[in-house]
Design an enzyme around this catalytic site. Structure first.
Site, PDB file in Angstrom:
ATOM      1  N   ASP A  38       1.325  -1.280   0.046  1.00 27.91           N
ATOM      2  CA  ASP A  38       0.361  -0.036  -0.088  1.00 27.91           C
ATOM      3  C   ASP A  38       1.130   1.332  -0.281  1.00 27.91           C
ATOM      4  O   ASP A  38       2.096   1.576   0.608  1.00 27.91           O
ATOM      5  CB  ASP A  38      -0.969  -0.009   0.961  1.00 27.91           C
ATOM      6  CG  ASP A  38      -2.030   0.669   1.155  1.00 27.91           C
ATOM      7  OD1 ASP A  38      -3.706   0.183   1.094  1.00 27.91           O
ATOM      8  OD2 ASP A  38      -1.899   1.940   0.770  1.00 27.91           O
ATOM      9  N   LYS A  43      -0.870   3.271   7.837  1.00 28.44           N
ATOM     10  CA  LYS A  43      -0.936   2.333   7.329  1.00 28.44           C
ATOM     11  C   LYS A  43      -0.291   1.099   7.265  1.00 28.44           C
ATOM     12  O   LYS A  43      -0.537   0.438   7.893  1.00 28.44           O
ATOM     13  CB  LYS A  43      -2.194   1.928   6.271  1.00 28.44           C
ATOM     14  CG  LYS A  43      -3.563   1.390   6.004  1.00 28.44           C
ATOM     15  CD  LYS A  43      -4.231   1.767   4.692  1.00 28.44           C
ATOM     16  CE  LYS A  43      -5.992   0.277   4.576  1.00 28.44           C
ATOM     17  NZ  LYS A  43      -5.708   0.354   3.351  1.00 28.44           N
ATOM     18  N   THR A  94     -11.296   1.549  -6.948  1.00 27.96           N
ATOM     19  CA  THR A  94     -12.355   1.738  -8.648  1.00 27.96           C
ATOM     20  C   THR A  94     -13.480   2.895  -8.005  1.00 27.96           C
ATOM     21  O   THR A  94     -14.352   2.674  -8.672  1.00 27.96           O
ATOM     22  CB  THR A  94     -12.805   0.937  -9.144  1.00 27.96           C
ATOM     23  OG1 THR A  94     -13.861  -0.419  -8.579  1.00 27.96           O
ATOM     24  CG2 THR A  94     -11.959  -0.425  -9.686  1.00 27.96           C
ATOM     25  N   PHE A 161     -16.487 -12.179  -3.907  1.00 28.89           N
ATOM     26  CA  PHE A 161     -17.681 -11.306  -3.818  1.00 28.89           C
ATOM     27  C   PHE A 161     -18.343 -11.884  -1.994  1.00 28.89           C
ATOM     28  O   PHE A 161     -19.469 -11.829  -1.498  1.00 28.89           O
ATOM     29  CB  PHE A 161     -19.029 -12.984  -4.301  1.00 28.89           C
ATOM     30  CG  PHE A 161     -19.200 -13.000  -5.489  1.00 28.89           C
ATOM     31  CD1 PHE A 161     -19.369 -12.387  -6.240  1.00 28.89           C
ATOM     32  CD2 PHE A 161     -17.964 -13.954  -6.131  1.00 28.89           C
ATOM     33  CE1 PHE A 161     -19.834 -12.332  -8.147  1.00 28.89           C
ATOM     34  CE2 PHE A 161     -17.952 -13.863  -7.824  1.00 28.89           C
ATOM     35  CZ  PHE A 161     -18.927 -13.448  -9.079  1.00 28.89           C
ATOM     36  N   LYS A 216     -19.355  -9.894 -12.167  1.00 25.78           N
ATOM     37  CA  LYS A 216     -19.341  -9.768 -10.902  1.00 25.78           C
ATOM     38  C   LYS A 216     -20.060  -8.133 -10.671  1.00 25.78           C
ATOM     39  O   LYS A 216     -21.199  -8.346 -10.059  1.00 25.78           O
ATOM     40  CB  LYS A 216     -18.236  -9.072 -10.787  1.00 25.78           C
ATOM     41  CG  LYS A 216     -18.168  -8.093  -9.491  1.00 25.78           C
ATOM     42  CD  LYS A 216     -18.223  -9.047  -7.620  1.00 25.78           C
ATOM     43  CE  LYS A 216     -19.006  -7.859  -6.857  1.00 25.78           C
ATOM     44  NZ  LYS A 216     -18.229  -7.285  -6.395  1.00 25.78           N
ATOM     45  N   ASN A 220     -23.983  -7.790  -8.666  1.00 27.18           N
ATOM     46  CA  ASN A 220     -24.986  -7.039  -7.627  1.00 27.18           C
ATOM     47  C   ASN A 220     -26.158  -6.436  -7.993  1.00 27.18           C
ATOM     48  O   ASN A 220     -26.956  -6.259  -7.240  1.00 27.18           O
ATOM     49  CB  ASN A 220     -23.227  -6.295  -7.956  1.00 27.18           C
ATOM     50  CG  ASN A 220     -22.056  -6.548  -6.143  1.00 27.18           C
ATOM     51  OD1 ASN A 220     -22.790  -7.504  -5.271  1.00 27.18           O
ATOM     52  ND2 ASN A 220     -21.502  -5.472  -6.246  1.00 27.18           N
ATOM     53  N   LEU A 262     -35.285 -10.266   0.129  1.00 23.59           N
ATOM     54  CA  LEU A 262     -36.532 -10.233   0.015  1.00 23.59           C
ATOM     55  C   LEU A 262     -37.017  -9.591   1.185  1.00 23.59           C
ATOM     56  O   LEU A 262     -38.437  -9.124   1.378  1.00 23.59           O
ATOM     57  CB  LEU A 262     -37.330 -11.012  -0.420  1.00 23.59           C
ATOM     58  CG  LEU A 262     -37.037 -11.509  -2.108  1.00 23.59           C
ATOM     59  CD1 LEU A 262     -37.762 -12.283  -2.032  1.00 23.59           C
ATOM     60  CD2 LEU A 262     -36.926 -10.097  -3.243  1.00 23.59           C
ATOM     61  N   GLY A 269     -27.022   0.177   1.310  1.00 22.07           N
ATOM     62  CA  GLY A 269     -25.931   1.082   1.051  1.00 22.07           C
ATOM     63  C   GLY A 269     -24.590   0.179   0.618  1.00 22.07           C
ATOM     64  O   GLY A 269     -24.953  -0.824   0.632  1.00 22.07           O
ATOM     65  N   CYS A 272     -20.671  -0.664  -2.057  1.00 23.42           N
ATOM     66  CA  CYS A 272     -20.125  -1.074  -3.132  1.00 23.42           C
ATOM     67  C   CYS A 272     -21.732  -1.854  -4.603  1.00 23.42           C
ATOM     68  O   CYS A 272     -21.583  -1.065  -5.005  1.00 23.42           O
ATOM     69  CB  CYS A 272     -20.484  -3.529  -3.231  1.00 23.42           C
ATOM     70  SG  CYS A 272     -19.109  -3.475  -2.235  1.00 23.42           S
TER      71      CYS A 272
END
Ligand code: UDX
Length: 445
Positions: A38, A43, A94, A161, A216, A220, A262, A269, A272
């Site tokens: 990173d 961090k 991203t 996932f 993917k 989603n 459901l 929220g 993703c």
């Protein structure tokens, strides 16, 4: 070679955010030699000391274990981390641009770094959620940088996932592993990497890169569609006298539909769904296909917050001078993540309309306060409810279900609950004398 190290690979993971860090500890736990990279020096220093940067159940334990076993290290030096690796994972962010399109600058930078420092037989794996066609761009970038063809460098898609809150479990024991590669060598490397999961019987879906990339986004968006579908149904149920929970049970009993995702409420929220949906819509438009269904999913999701606000207004008349307690601030239980949390959208709207808003969440209060300084915080649900004119259930943390509702009622200025997650039952709330507004079920005034 012991059984445990059999097939161990040298893996680099670029980006140690949620996805990257979970990937690091999982692959180290699988017996591989992993370096997490990173650019953020602070961090990396904290990770080297074994300090996790965010709350995720099980992450701390697995970090401690793999660090102490010497299988996992962290570095800010991407060049040397990449140099001796067989596989490099791209786990950089991203984030959305203003247009909704995914910003892939960080992904391109990794591709350039790989071209410069990677071995000629490196396998580069896309783990970040990226639009279809990104692998092609990565290949072209590597070729341009090398002023030659990509040679033996292979690009593979292996979407994650992971759900926040169960990310470690999802990663150690996934429901399926999806690998997109355009050559047998890419597939073979990934089978070796995931040998332990495959031995345990995890289904492996092998396909080409573009299909894996698209799958993917498709998955989603479909999950978000289920949530918006049931939320739109909730609006119809509220107007017709039907009960959305019972309707969802009936729908869910059909194995072709399934009951999961459901649950009507305040909507989805997190980092993703909202971002991936926008990116998917943008991708489809760029490919020449208008996909208005995706826009409807977002619109209905925003409407779910409006619907709760309408109930608070209906219950309290004017919001000026009223005290509203929000139970839960995180976008879902089991996480401290408040990104795109519907609870915070609601808090902003209530404050704009003149209410005093007090929030309680077992994990997400610090982040929420940073986002909304006017938000008052309370040490638990009872303290938040004290003198409140209305409680709104925003996140279904288990502890809310276990509260003593008689005590709650007595502490409140008005015994009024707007249940944005259908945590309580209408009959129970009626018998306790609450003015109760559930979601998609019949209100009792
Ligand atoms: C999601 C996907 O599940 C995961 O596969 C992907 O990799 C990342 O996005 P996550 O964002 O962690 O994971 O959350 P998830 O548990 O899927 O829930 C998403 C949102 O939907 C939450 O805000 C949740 O409250 C909401 N939700 C979920 C509903 O409103 N109703 C439901 O029935 C289910």
């Amino acid at each position: 070679m012991s059984d445990e190290t059999r097939g161990a690979m040298r893996v680099g993971v670029i980006g140690t955010g949620h996805v990257g860090l979970v990937t690091c500890v999982t692959l180290a736990e699988f017996g591989h030699d992993v370096v997490g990279v990173d650019a953020d020096e602070e961090k990396v220093a904290r990770l080297q000391e074994g300090k996790v940067p965010f709350f995720e159940p099980g992450l701390q334990q697995l970090l401690d274990k793999t660090l102490s076993q010497g299988r996992l290290t962290f570095s800010t030096d991407a060049a040397s981390a990449i140099a001796d690796r067989e596989i490099v994972f791209i786990c950089v962010g991203t984030p959305p641009r203003a247009s909704g399109e995914a910003n892939l600058v960080a992904v391109e930078n990794v591709a350039r770094q790989v071209a410069k420092d990677g071995s000629s037989s490196l396998i580069v794996v896309e783990k970040s959620t990226v639009p279809t066609g990104t692998a092609d761009r990565i290949r072209r970038t590597i070729a341009l940088e090398m002023r030659a063809s990509v040679g033996g460098i292979e690009v593979v898609s292996n979407p994650e996932f992971l759900r926040e809150g169960t990310a470690i479990e999802d990663s150690l024991r996934p429901s399926r592993i999806l690998v997109g590669a355009d050559s047998p060598r890419g597939h073979a490397a990934m089978r070796r990497l995931y040998a332990r999961s495959l031995e345990e019987g995890t289904p492996l879906i092998e396909t080409n890169i573009k299909t894996a990339e698209l799958a993917k986004h498709a998955a989603n968006a479909f999950l978000a569609l289920k949530i918006s579908y049931v939320n739109a149904l909730a609006r119809v149920c509220e107007r017709t006298g039907a009960d959305v929970v019972a309707v969802a049970d009936v729908m869910g009993s059909d194995p072709r539909i399934g009951r999961a995702f459901l649950d009507a409420g305040l909507g989805y929220g997190g980092f993703c769904f909202p971002k991936d949906l926008d990116a998917f819509e943008h991708l489809a438009a760029q490919a020449g296909y208008d996909f208005p269904l995706l826009r409807e999913i977002r619109r209905i999701n925003e409407e779910a917050v409006d619907a709760v606000l309408v109930k608070v207004r209906e219950g309290l008349w004017n919001l000026e001078g009223k005290r509203v307690a929000l139970f839960g601030l995180a976008f879902k239980p089991g996480t401290d993540d408040i990104r795109f949390s519907p609870a915070l959208s609601l808090a902003r709207r209530l404050i704009e309309e003149g209410a005093t808003v007090v929030g309680y969440d077992p994990e997400a209060m610090a982040g929420a306060k940073e986002e909304i300084p006017e938000l008052e915080l309370a040490s638990d649900g009872y303290a938040a409810a004290a003198d409140a004119h209305c409680v709104v259930i925003c996140t279904e943390w288990a502890e809310f279900r276990d509260m003593d509702l008689n005590v709650l009622s007595e502490m409140m200025a008005y015994p009024m609950v707007v249940d944005g997650r259908n945590v309580f039952g209408p009959d129970e709330m009626r018998s306790l004398g609450f003015t109760y507004y559930p979601t998609g079920r019949q209100a009792i005034a």
